[in-house]
Write an enzyme that holds these catalytic residues in place. Sequence first.
Site, PDB file in Angstrom:
ATOM      1  N   SER A 191     -13.340  -4.264   0.100  1.00 29.47           N
ATOM      2  CA  SER A 191     -14.150  -3.492  -0.855  1.00 29.47           C
ATOM      3  C   SER A 191     -15.649  -3.725  -0.633  1.00 29.47           C
ATOM      4  CB  SER A 191     -13.762  -3.841  -2.296  1.00 29.47           C
ATOM      5  OG  SER A 191     -12.499  -3.327  -2.616  1.00 29.47           O
ATOM      6  N   PRO A 192     -16.139  -3.494   0.588  1.00 30.64           N
ATOM      7  CA  PRO A 192     -17.543  -3.778   0.883  1.00 30.64           C
ATOM      8  C   PRO A 192     -18.547  -2.847   0.204  1.00 30.64           C
ATOM      9  CG  PRO A 192     -16.503  -2.689   2.755  1.00 30.64           C
ATOM     10  CD  PRO A 192     -15.408  -3.014   1.774  1.00 30.64           C
ATOM     11  N   VAL A 250     -18.454   2.348  -6.674  1.00 28.39           N
ATOM     12  CA  VAL A 250     -19.299   1.989  -5.539  1.00 28.39           C
ATOM     13  C   VAL A 250     -20.753   1.892  -5.996  1.00 28.39           C
ATOM     14  CG1 VAL A 250     -17.740   3.045  -3.868  1.00 28.39           C
ATOM     15  CG2 VAL A 250     -19.582   4.415  -4.861  1.00 28.39           C
ATOM     16  N   PHE A 251     -21.516   1.043  -5.326  1.00 34.07           N
ATOM     17  CA  PHE A 251     -22.924   0.878  -5.709  1.00 34.07           C
ATOM     18  C   PHE A 251     -23.830   1.887  -5.014  1.00 34.07           C
ATOM     19  CE2 PHE A 251     -21.958  -2.357  -2.447  1.00 34.07           C
ATOM     20  CZ  PHE A 251     -22.842  -1.992  -1.432  1.00 34.07           C
ATOM     21  N   TYR A 280       0.838  -1.194   0.000  1.00 33.67           N
ATOM     22  CA  TYR A 280       0.000   0.000   0.000  1.00 33.67           C
ATOM     23  C   TYR A 280       0.879   1.253   0.000  1.00 33.67           C
ATOM     24  CZ  TYR A 280      -3.934  -3.050   1.278  1.00 33.67           C
ATOM     25  OH  TYR A 280      -4.907  -4.033   1.304  1.00 33.67           O
TER      26      TYR A 280
END
Length: 305
Positions: free
Chosen positions: A215-216, A225-226, A52
């Site tokens: 990645s929820p 993203v949803f 990262y």
Amino acid sequence: MRTIKLGNSNLEVPVVAVGCMRINSLEKKEAEQFVQTALEQGANFFDHADIYGGGTCEEIFADAIHMSPSVRENIILQSKCGIRKGMFDFSKEHILHSVDGILSRLKTDYLDTLLLHRPDALVEPEEVAEAFDMLEQSGKVRHFGVSNQNPMQIQLLQKYVKQPLVANQLQLSITNANMISNGVNVNMENNSAINRDGSILDFCRLHDITIQPWSPFQYGFFEGVFLGNEKFPELNQQIDEIAEKYQVSNTTIAIAWLLRHPANMQPVIGTMNVDRLIDCCKASDIQLTREEWYSIYRAAGNILP
């Protein structure tokens, strides 16, 4: 913040893990505020990886939290190793070298948990076992786990590794829920019935391995993203209605959906926004009903046979 046992260990961890993959996008004061807010929410479990920011995320985190012995004993640190440029590497030499670098950047003497990042096709589990033994005996790592691995890969490691593998970090969200859908659609001739992961959800439950969804909020593989996305109108309407009922944000409900699953998962949130961080942590106090959980599941396009 509600807590769970990490795998079959005695380590009590908050149900929400704070992912630090993007902490290098923050200015120093912002990073300090972000870390402090997490601690105030009881979210003292911080997830890292040596890749990262090319290692800078671990350095920035250590500075932001003002790492010291007194600070260290009140937080839980997890990091991952095994991804190198153009390859994966679970060799003994690389694991040991990686951990030394991680500890140096985090300004600590030990990790609470080390995960092997992305399966290495050339893994020699005997070497992994030697590395884990050395890390445990030296006190550099207290618990071990994996990331993105299926049951057979875990069993192959466990043939040689004596330490229990306490966690498996896997991509999972409302819209990326095949590990749930293939269990719902057993014996059906539809795409949802395809078992793409060797029944990893049931395997982890059977073997007391904590699943850490990464990645929820994402759909696809980092496609976006949803939440608030016009591609998912029915899903957002359903989430918004339930959010209004509980007087929380849609962010809270998205995490609460994962926490409602009886596998006792520990979602890894990646937001660097303080308000969204707080909203994620609020999910610890929300218990969706079975009807609400399934209504969200169906609204995402997941089918029931």
